[in-house]
Design an enzyme around this catalytic site. Sequence first.
Site, PDB file in Angstrom:
ATOM      1  N   GLU A 165       0.806  -1.223   0.000  1.00 10.30           N
ATOM      2  CA  GLU A 165       0.000   0.000   0.000  1.00 10.30           C
ATOM      3  C   GLU A 165       0.839   1.274   0.000  1.00 10.30           C
ATOM      4  O   GLU A 165       0.527   2.218   0.735  1.00 10.30           O
ATOM      5  CB  GLU A 165      -0.921  -0.022   1.220  1.00 10.30           C
ATOM      6  CG  GLU A 165      -0.225   0.046   2.597  1.00 10.30           C
ATOM      7  CD  GLU A 165       0.185  -1.282   3.183  1.00 10.30           C
ATOM      8  OE1 GLU A 165       0.441  -2.227   2.415  1.00 10.30           O
ATOM      9  OE2 GLU A 165       0.270  -1.383   4.430  1.00 10.30           O
ATOM     10  N   HIS A 207      -8.083  -4.137  -1.105  1.00  9.87           N
ATOM     11  CA  HIS A 207      -7.281  -4.222   0.124  1.00  9.87           C
ATOM     12  C   HIS A 207      -6.251  -3.093   0.195  1.00  9.87           C
ATOM     13  O   HIS A 207      -6.187  -2.354   1.186  1.00  9.87           O
ATOM     14  CB  HIS A 207      -6.589  -5.590   0.183  1.00  9.87           C
ATOM     15  CG  HIS A 207      -5.739  -5.785   1.394  1.00  9.87           C
ATOM     16  ND1 HIS A 207      -6.179  -6.446   2.524  1.00  9.87           N
ATOM     17  CD2 HIS A 207      -4.481  -5.388   1.677  1.00  9.87           C
ATOM     18  CE1 HIS A 207      -5.224  -6.439   3.436  1.00  9.87           C
ATOM     19  NE2 HIS A 207      -4.175  -5.805   2.947  1.00  9.87           N
ATOM     20  N   GLU A 208      -5.469  -2.958  -0.862  1.00 11.97           N
ATOM     21  CA  GLU A 208      -4.404  -1.936  -0.818  1.00 11.97           C
ATOM     22  C   GLU A 208      -4.998  -0.534  -0.781  1.00 11.97           C
ATOM     23  O   GLU A 208      -4.481   0.342  -0.090  1.00 11.97           O
ATOM     24  CB  GLU A 208      -3.438  -2.105  -1.995  1.00 11.97           C
ATOM     25  CG  GLU A 208      -2.795  -3.492  -2.133  1.00 11.97           C
ATOM     26  CD  GLU A 208      -2.214  -4.065  -0.850  1.00 11.97           C
ATOM     27  OE1 GLU A 208      -1.871  -3.295   0.074  1.00 11.97           O
ATOM     28  OE2 GLU A 208      -2.111  -5.310  -0.753  1.00 11.97           O
ATOM     29  N   HIS A 254      -6.038   0.457   2.685  1.00 10.50           N
ATOM     30  CA  HIS A 254      -4.936   0.929   3.532  1.00 10.50           C
ATOM     31  C   HIS A 254      -4.775   2.452   3.489  1.00 10.50           C
ATOM     32  O   HIS A 254      -4.130   3.024   4.366  1.00 10.50           O
ATOM     33  CB  HIS A 254      -3.615   0.289   3.102  1.00 10.50           C
ATOM     34  CG  HIS A 254      -3.333  -1.056   3.720  1.00 10.50           C
ATOM     35  ND1 HIS A 254      -3.312  -1.255   5.082  1.00 10.50           N
ATOM     36  CD2 HIS A 254      -3.025  -2.254   3.159  1.00 10.50           C
ATOM     37  CE1 HIS A 254      -3.001  -2.529   5.333  1.00 10.50           C
ATOM     38  NE2 HIS A 254      -2.831  -3.161   4.182  1.00 10.50           N
ATOM     39  N   GLU A 260      -3.811  -4.444   9.402  1.00 13.09           N
ATOM     40  CA  GLU A 260      -4.281  -5.467   8.462  1.00 13.09           C
ATOM     41  C   GLU A 260      -5.684  -5.981   8.744  1.00 13.09           C
ATOM     42  O   GLU A 260      -6.428  -6.296   7.818  1.00 13.09           O
ATOM     43  CB  GLU A 260      -3.284  -6.631   8.398  1.00 13.09           C
ATOM     44  CG  GLU A 260      -1.901  -6.230   7.880  1.00 13.09           C
ATOM     45  CD  GLU A 260      -1.893  -5.649   6.466  1.00 13.09           C
ATOM     46  OE1 GLU A 260      -2.883  -5.845   5.724  1.00 13.09           O
ATOM     47  OE2 GLU A 260      -0.898  -4.986   6.102  1.00 13.09           O
ATOM     48  N   ASP A 300       8.082  -9.329  10.754  1.00 10.62           N
ATOM     49  CA  ASP A 300       7.360 -10.040   9.699  1.00 10.62           C
ATOM     50  C   ASP A 300       6.732 -11.340  10.206  1.00 10.62           C
ATOM     51  O   ASP A 300       5.861 -11.915   9.547  1.00 10.62           O
ATOM     52  CB  ASP A 300       8.281 -10.326   8.506  1.00 10.62           C
ATOM     53  CG  ASP A 300       8.655  -9.033   7.775  1.00 10.62           C
ATOM     54  OD1 ASP A 300       7.999  -8.001   8.030  1.00 10.62           O
ATOM     55  OD2 ASP A 300       9.605  -9.042   6.971  1.00 10.62           O
ATOM     56  N   TYR A 311      -4.740 -10.567   9.889  1.00  9.54           N
ATOM     57  CA  TYR A 311      -5.654 -10.299   8.777  1.00  9.54           C
ATOM     58  C   TYR A 311      -7.062 -10.831   9.055  1.00  9.54           C
ATOM     59  O   TYR A 311      -8.034 -10.095   9.042  1.00  9.54           O
ATOM     60  CB  TYR A 311      -5.134 -10.963   7.499  1.00  9.54           C
ATOM     61  CG  TYR A 311      -3.925 -10.297   6.898  1.00  9.54           C
ATOM     62  CD1 TYR A 311      -2.649 -10.527   7.418  1.00  9.54           C
ATOM     63  CD2 TYR A 311      -4.025  -9.442   5.814  1.00  9.54           C
ATOM     64  CE1 TYR A 311      -1.526  -9.925   6.866  1.00  9.54           C
ATOM     65  CE2 TYR A 311      -2.906  -8.841   5.248  1.00  9.54           C
ATOM     66  CZ  TYR A 311      -1.664  -9.087   5.784  1.00  9.54           C
ATOM     67  OH  TYR A 311      -0.565  -8.478   5.247  1.00  9.54           O
TER      68      TYR A 311
HETATM   69  N1  BES Z   1       1.009  -4.360   3.836  1.00  8.26           N
HETATM   70  C1  BES Z   1       0.797  -5.656   3.325  1.00  8.26           C
HETATM   71  C2  BES Z   1       2.048  -6.349   2.887  1.00  8.26           C
HETATM   72  C3  BES Z   1       3.093  -6.534   3.975  1.00  8.26           C
HETATM   73  C4  BES Z   1       2.750  -6.779   5.293  1.00  8.26           C
HETATM   74  C5  BES Z   1       4.421  -6.486   3.634  1.00  8.26           C
HETATM   75  C6  BES Z   1       3.746  -6.941   6.250  1.00  8.26           C
HETATM   76  C7  BES Z   1       5.403  -6.645   4.586  1.00  8.26           C
HETATM   77  C8  BES Z   1       5.061  -6.869   5.909  1.00  8.26           C
HETATM   78  C9  BES Z   1      -0.202  -5.639   2.161  1.00  8.26           C
HETATM   79  O1  BES Z   1      -1.225  -4.712   2.310  1.00  8.26           O
HETATM   80  C10 BES Z   1      -0.881  -6.975   2.142  1.00  8.26           C
HETATM   81  O2  BES Z   1      -1.517  -7.292   3.098  1.00  8.26           O
HETATM   82  N2  BES Z   1      -0.718  -7.729   1.074  1.00  8.26           N
HETATM   83  C11 BES Z   1      -1.312  -9.036   0.921  1.00  8.26           C
HETATM   84  C12 BES Z   1      -2.502  -8.999   0.029  1.00  8.26           C
HETATM   85  C13 BES Z   1      -3.804  -8.894   0.726  1.00  8.26           C
HETATM   86  C14 BES Z   1      -4.933  -8.961  -0.280  1.00  8.26           C
HETATM   87  C15 BES Z   1      -4.026  -9.873   1.822  1.00  8.26           C
HETATM   88  C16 BES Z   1      -0.304  -9.934   0.246  1.00  8.26           C
HETATM   89  O3  BES Z   1       0.723  -9.426  -0.194  1.00  8.26           O
HETATM   90  O4  BES Z   1      -0.534 -11.118   0.174  1.00  8.26           O
HETATM   91 ZN    ZN Z   2      -2.512  -5.246   3.912  1.00  6.36          ZN
END
Ligand code: BES
Ligand code: ZN
Length: 608
Positions: free
Chosen positions: A280, A304-305, A308, A327, A382, A390
């Site tokens: 995002e 989703h993005e 954010h 999330e 992470d 989520y």
């Molecule tokens: N912000 C996240 C990606 C992220 C989270 C990167 C933690 C590094 C550390 C992004 O918004 C996200 O959640 N992406 C998901 C997709 C979503 C539809 C669940 C993904 O990348 O799978």
């Molecule tokens: Zn996210």
Amino acid sequence: MIRLLLLALLIMSLPAHARDPHSYANADEVSVRHLMLDLTVDFEARQLRGFADLQLQWHRQEARTLWLDTRDLVIERVWVVRSDGAWQPATFRLGATHALYGQGLSVALPGQPQKVRIEYHSLPQASGLQWLPAELTASGRYPFLFSQSQAIHARSWVPIQDAPAVRFTYDAHIRTPAGILARMSASNDPQDQATGDYRFSMTQPIPAYLLAIAAGELAFKPLGPRSGIYAEPALLDAAADEFVDTERMIDVAESLYGPYRWGRYDLLVLPASFPFGGMENPRLTFLTPTVIAGDRSLVSLIAHELAHSWSGNLVTNSDWNHFWLNEGFTSYVENRLVEALFGSRQADMERVLSERSLALELPELAPTDQALVLDLADRDPDDGMNAVAYDKGHWLLRTMEQRYGRPAFDPFLRGWFDRGAFASASTEDFLQYWRQTLLRERPDRFSEAEMQQWLHQPGVPAHAQSAQSAAFDAVDAARAAWLQDPTTTLPTGDWSTHEWLRFLDGLPDDLSNARMAELDQAFGLSGHGNAEIAFQWYVKAIRSGYVAARPSLADFLQRIGRRKFVLPLYQELAKRGGDDLVFARSTYATARAHYHPITRSSVDPVLN
Ligand code: BES
Ligand code: ZN
């Protein structure tokens, strides 16, 4: 004496100021208010090189040191601005390298200057950057660079206070070779030509994890008055068609949660090695090309993005222990946008899928990691990126919505974004807000004890209501009939991607090779063009020992670096051992070179 020295060393190797568990920043004494980046993108040396000017705000009179986060940065010189505006050298020191946090950079200051300048360059192995050679891009004509700063990788390309509670505005002057277009999480002028000289400015304050840059052969196509798409030329038309609903999505989000406060909203499709589905980055969401399915079936990722832009970018988790505030809220808002745009049938299916991933993941997690509020001190932030933040987070908000009803819950959520805009929030802040609003107005709907259970207890509270999908019930019935009687024809004619995912997920793990082959031939599952369907199919293929899928599986693993897909596939192969492990290792041996550092560091331990 030696003991004292050792103690001092130990203290210096830990974040010196335990304000944010994952940062060295002493933001309670001095904080960065504005960043000015001046960088050259050097594809040959695989480094960003130049300087960062940091504008400071001092909070404590006796403070004389600025602590910043770095990882694998070469700090060349540090300057400090004098009251007459001239720069003078400052003494600095890089602390010991910590495996998770990198190195603290402390700058000793003569007084409390307004600005410091850090001349530096990044190293080729920067964890937050991926340098792709031209061969790995669609046209093969130009190399590609992109960043991924969340959670704590911004420090590998900018010396900064890399803590989500610290916000700053920024400007940047970026130079690339001509023909390469650079874009950032900032103002991007759609008219820009690929001259190799770019200026950006981000006038809204953001945390460091939202710093982003991409540079490559990128073309632009507008999607609406304030939205558009950047992609490699070969992908541009397909991407523009896939994401045609973006502008409408922004309108719907605004009608629910208030104005979109970031100006433009553009999408940028990255090469397939991008380790995530989406990121995002403000004003410029980064995307995996694996969501371009050809039928717009995976656009909940855009929802989703985009979501954010409220949950996360406007109201930001105060530190990574409160990641669910980013999330979980976003997953809830995402589902609301999907419902408003595409109807409840699709939104319901997506909620059932969300609850299913939670059910699959919970047993793998330690009880303390199943709570929404985490304790990630001394751990990689992470580690918090799992279904709890989520899907359990989403489920808590859904439960509140059900208890209070939308007429009360929607304004509550909108109020959360309005009152917390451009600031950070902890779970405690959320609780306080809830106690002052909904809990006070309707004390009987959702109790303090229930709330505490969601936040601090493992698993999902028994009072949670499961999502229902009639469409999925029909898929389940069809699958059961087909499993019982091989002559049954499956009613796949009008199945959406989600129904396919449901069907595959429910197949037994020990289906015979003959029946797997039957499905494969009838529906072209090996090598399927929809990455989500292909992924789910390969999981079943590995588990059931259907080795006929191997050539397409190998191709998938070579082409795509999205961690959500490749990590579980390698894990499944490794679990089976023997021949499968040999296959996994040989595939990885060639694929690893073009995986992102984040994907590599997840897969390496699985195959070693
Ligand atoms: N912000 C996240 C990606 C992220 C989270 C990167 C933690 C590094 C550390 C992004 O918004 C996200 O959640 N992406 C998901 C997709 C979503 C539809 C669940 C993904 O990348 O799978
Ligand atoms: Zn996210």
